[in-house]
Design a protein around this motif. Structure first.
Motif, PDB file in Angstrom:
ATOM      1  N   HIS A 144       0.873  -1.177   0.000  1.00  0.00           N
ATOM      2  CA  HIS A 144       0.000   0.000   0.000  1.00  0.00           C
ATOM      3  C   HIS A 144       0.909   1.226   0.000  1.00  0.00           C
ATOM      4  O   HIS A 144       2.124   1.098   0.090  1.00  0.00           O
ATOM      5  CB  HIS A 144      -0.880   0.009   1.251  1.00  0.00           C
ATOM      6  CG  HIS A 144      -1.738  -1.213   1.404  1.00  0.00           C
ATOM      7  ND1 HIS A 144      -2.950  -1.359   0.788  1.00  0.00           N
ATOM      8  CD2 HIS A 144      -1.538  -2.354   2.103  1.00  0.00           C
ATOM      9  CE1 HIS A 144      -3.468  -2.541   1.104  1.00  0.00           C
ATOM     10  NE2 HIS A 144      -2.623  -3.167   1.905  1.00  0.00           N
ATOM     11  N   CYS A 179      -4.672   5.823  -0.075  1.00  0.00           N
ATOM     12  CA  CYS A 179      -3.732   4.773  -0.424  1.00  0.00           C
ATOM     13  C   CYS A 179      -3.342   5.074  -1.866  1.00  0.00           C
ATOM     14  O   CYS A 179      -4.202   5.192  -2.733  1.00  0.00           O
ATOM     15  CB  CYS A 179      -4.372   3.397  -0.330  1.00  0.00           C
ATOM     16  SG  CYS A 179      -3.264   2.101  -0.923  1.00  0.00           S
ATOM     17  N   GLU A 181      -1.203   3.300  -3.857  1.00  0.00           N
ATOM     18  CA  GLU A 181      -0.604   2.185  -4.603  1.00  0.00           C
ATOM     19  C   GLU A 181      -1.718   1.193  -4.865  1.00  0.00           C
ATOM     20  O   GLU A 181      -2.385   0.751  -3.921  1.00  0.00           O
ATOM     21  CB  GLU A 181       0.505   1.554  -3.750  1.00  0.00           C
ATOM     22  CG  GLU A 181       1.168   0.345  -4.379  1.00  0.00           C
ATOM     23  CD  GLU A 181       2.058   0.730  -5.548  1.00  0.00           C
ATOM     24  OE1 GLU A 181       2.932   1.589  -5.361  1.00  0.00           O
ATOM     25  OE2 GLU A 181       1.851   0.179  -6.629  1.00  0.00           O
ATOM     26  N   TYR A 182      -1.906   0.838  -6.142  1.00  0.00           N
ATOM     27  CA  TYR A 182      -3.003  -0.067  -6.458  1.00  0.00           C
ATOM     28  C   TYR A 182      -2.834  -1.375  -5.687  1.00  0.00           C
ATOM     29  O   TYR A 182      -1.820  -2.043  -5.796  1.00  0.00           O
ATOM     30  CB  TYR A 182      -3.051  -0.342  -7.969  1.00  0.00           C
ATOM     31  CG  TYR A 182      -4.203  -1.241  -8.306  1.00  0.00           C
ATOM     32  CD1 TYR A 182      -5.520  -0.789  -8.202  1.00  0.00           C
ATOM     33  CD2 TYR A 182      -4.002  -2.562  -8.676  1.00  0.00           C
ATOM     34  CE1 TYR A 182      -6.582  -1.614  -8.466  1.00  0.00           C
ATOM     35  CE2 TYR A 182      -5.067  -3.400  -8.942  1.00  0.00           C
ATOM     36  CZ  TYR A 182      -6.349  -2.912  -8.835  1.00  0.00           C
ATOM     37  OH  TYR A 182      -7.406  -3.741  -9.084  1.00  0.00           O
ATOM     38  N   CYS A 183      -3.867  -1.717  -4.882  1.00  0.00           N
ATOM     39  CA  CYS A 183      -3.685  -2.841  -3.960  1.00  0.00           C
ATOM     40  C   CYS A 183      -4.858  -3.815  -4.019  1.00  0.00           C
ATOM     41  O   CYS A 183      -5.085  -4.581  -3.098  1.00  0.00           O
ATOM     42  CB  CYS A 183      -3.496  -2.306  -2.539  1.00  0.00           C
ATOM     43  SG  CYS A 183      -4.840  -1.246  -1.984  1.00  0.00           S
ATOM     44  N   HIS A 187      -9.113  -0.796  -3.808  1.00  0.00           N
ATOM     45  CA  HIS A 187      -8.051   0.202  -3.609  1.00  0.00           C
ATOM     46  C   HIS A 187      -8.603   1.621  -3.535  1.00  0.00           C
ATOM     47  O   HIS A 187      -8.217   2.411  -2.677  1.00  0.00           O
ATOM     48  CB  HIS A 187      -7.017   0.079  -4.732  1.00  0.00           C
ATOM     49  CG  HIS A 187      -6.221   1.311  -4.966  1.00  0.00           C
ATOM     50  ND1 HIS A 187      -5.256   1.743  -4.091  1.00  0.00           N
ATOM     51  CD2 HIS A 187      -6.256   2.235  -5.970  1.00  0.00           C
ATOM     52  CE1 HIS A 187      -4.727   2.881  -4.557  1.00  0.00           C
ATOM     53  NE2 HIS A 187      -5.322   3.190  -5.686  1.00  0.00           N
ATOM     54  N   MET A 190      -9.855   2.816  -0.256  1.00  0.00           N
ATOM     55  CA  MET A 190      -8.937   2.817   0.889  1.00  0.00           C
ATOM     56  C   MET A 190      -8.521   4.257   1.197  1.00  0.00           C
ATOM     57  O   MET A 190      -7.363   4.630   1.091  1.00  0.00           O
ATOM     58  CB  MET A 190      -7.713   1.956   0.570  1.00  0.00           C
ATOM     59  CG  MET A 190      -6.905   1.573   1.791  1.00  0.00           C
ATOM     60  SD  MET A 190      -5.745   0.283   1.377  1.00  0.00           S
ATOM     61  CE  MET A 190      -4.635   0.394   2.786  1.00  0.00           C
TER      62      MET A 190
END
Ligand code: CUA
Length: 312
Positions: A144, A179, A181-183, A187, A190
């Motif tokens: 993340h 967040c 960062e693609y998670c 995502h 988030m």
């Protein structure tokens, strides 16, 4: 300095002004040279266009003065960028001594936050104005990235290691928490908010709920996970006593030294045999898969709080 300019996000931390200024400088240099090149290309294309009275141009084979000029000037400018950026980075990388510790665990798809006084929250971070805050971040699953645009701070949170960040908020208000960062599927959900409060309001907010502090929760875990069976004085002691060790260098088998910090404690819980303290043997089992990142952070808070007199 860029307050009110819609191009910039709100600025609410002590480092934001410096970051914006550097960003503005980089943009100005880029715009200047792009403009210069575009104008010259256009100018030369018109001036030296093919006309009957214009014979072919004269070829130039090297010009020392010109070459020195176009090497030295960009070099000087990039050195300014480098030193400016590095000094900002150093300022951002050094956590002030008096910073208060907040733990953050990222997981699909939320940020779980623990205050040293015991208050917990999810996707919200309440902080007092004018107080340096140190964040220790861990990820429970995938990568993340913890991002607060108004504070100009962002850092990837990678599973298996700790990341520290710090900031000092200098404006009361509510700000975005992302967040970055693609998670996974959620995502985009988030997200959360950071609430900067006057110190007295923050005290009130903290006092509102009566929860165990991370160190208190860690003390319980120390018993539940049977750490206390070996980490204690007396006949049953088979592992090092942890009181008073935090922040110090400890000696390993083979003469190497390692700093007894968050990362070392975490590693010792997950892979106990990686770095064994001198004079001890590999008797500790791994807790991989049995303990959550939050629990590890609580154990760390407890170990940090231990004094040598406690015999653990
Ligand atoms: Cu977590 Cu994207």
């Amino acid at each position: 300095m860029f307050r009110g300019l819609p191009l910039f996000p709100e600025a609410a931390s002590t480092i934001a002004g410096g970051v914006d200024l550097l960003y503005f400088f980089l943009t100005a240099v880029t715009v200047f040279f792009s403009g210069l090149i575009f104008i010259l290309v256009f100018f030369f294309a018109v001036k030296f266009r093919c006309r009957p009275q214009n014979p072919g141009p004269q070829h130039v084979h090297g010009h020392l003065g010109l070459e020195v000029f176009w090497s030295v000037v960009p070099f000087g400018i990039t050195i300014v960028m480098f030193t400016w950026g590095a000094s900002l980075y150093m300022r951002d990388a050094r956590v002030p001594e008096d910073a208060s510790d907040i733990y953050v665990v990222g997981r699909q798809w939320m940020w779980k936050i623990q205050h040293p006084e015991g208050r917990r929250e999810i996707n919200e971070l309440h902080v007092p104005l004018g107080q340096p805050i140190k964040l220790t971040l861990a990820s429970q699953d995938v990568i993340h990235s913890f991002y607060i645009p108004a504070f100009r701070i962002k850092h990837d949170v990678v599973p298996g290691r700790y990341v520290t960040m710090w900031f000092e908020a200098n404006r009361v208000g509510e700000y975005h928490l992302f967040c970055a960062e693609y998670c996974g599927t959620q995502h985009s959900g988030m997200i959360g908010r950071v609430v900067v409060m006057e110190p007295k309001d923050y005290e009130l907010w903290l006092g509102g709920v009566n929860e165990a502090t991370p160190a208190e929760a860690g003390e319980k875990l120390f018993t539940e996970f049977n750490c206390v069976n070996c980490h204690q004085t007396g006949a049953r002691q088979r592992c090092p006593l942890l009181g008073g060790l935090f922040g110090k260098d400890i000696l390993l088998e083979g003469g190497r030294k390692v700093k007894f910090d968050e990362s070392y404690i975490r590693e010792s819980i997950i892979t106990p045999n990686a770095k064994i303290a001198a004079g001890y043997s590999a008797v500790m089992p791994t807790y991989r898969g049995q303990i959550s990142e939050e629990q590890i952070l609580e154990l760390i808070a407890y170990i940090k709080s231990l004094s040598p007199a406690e015999g653990k």
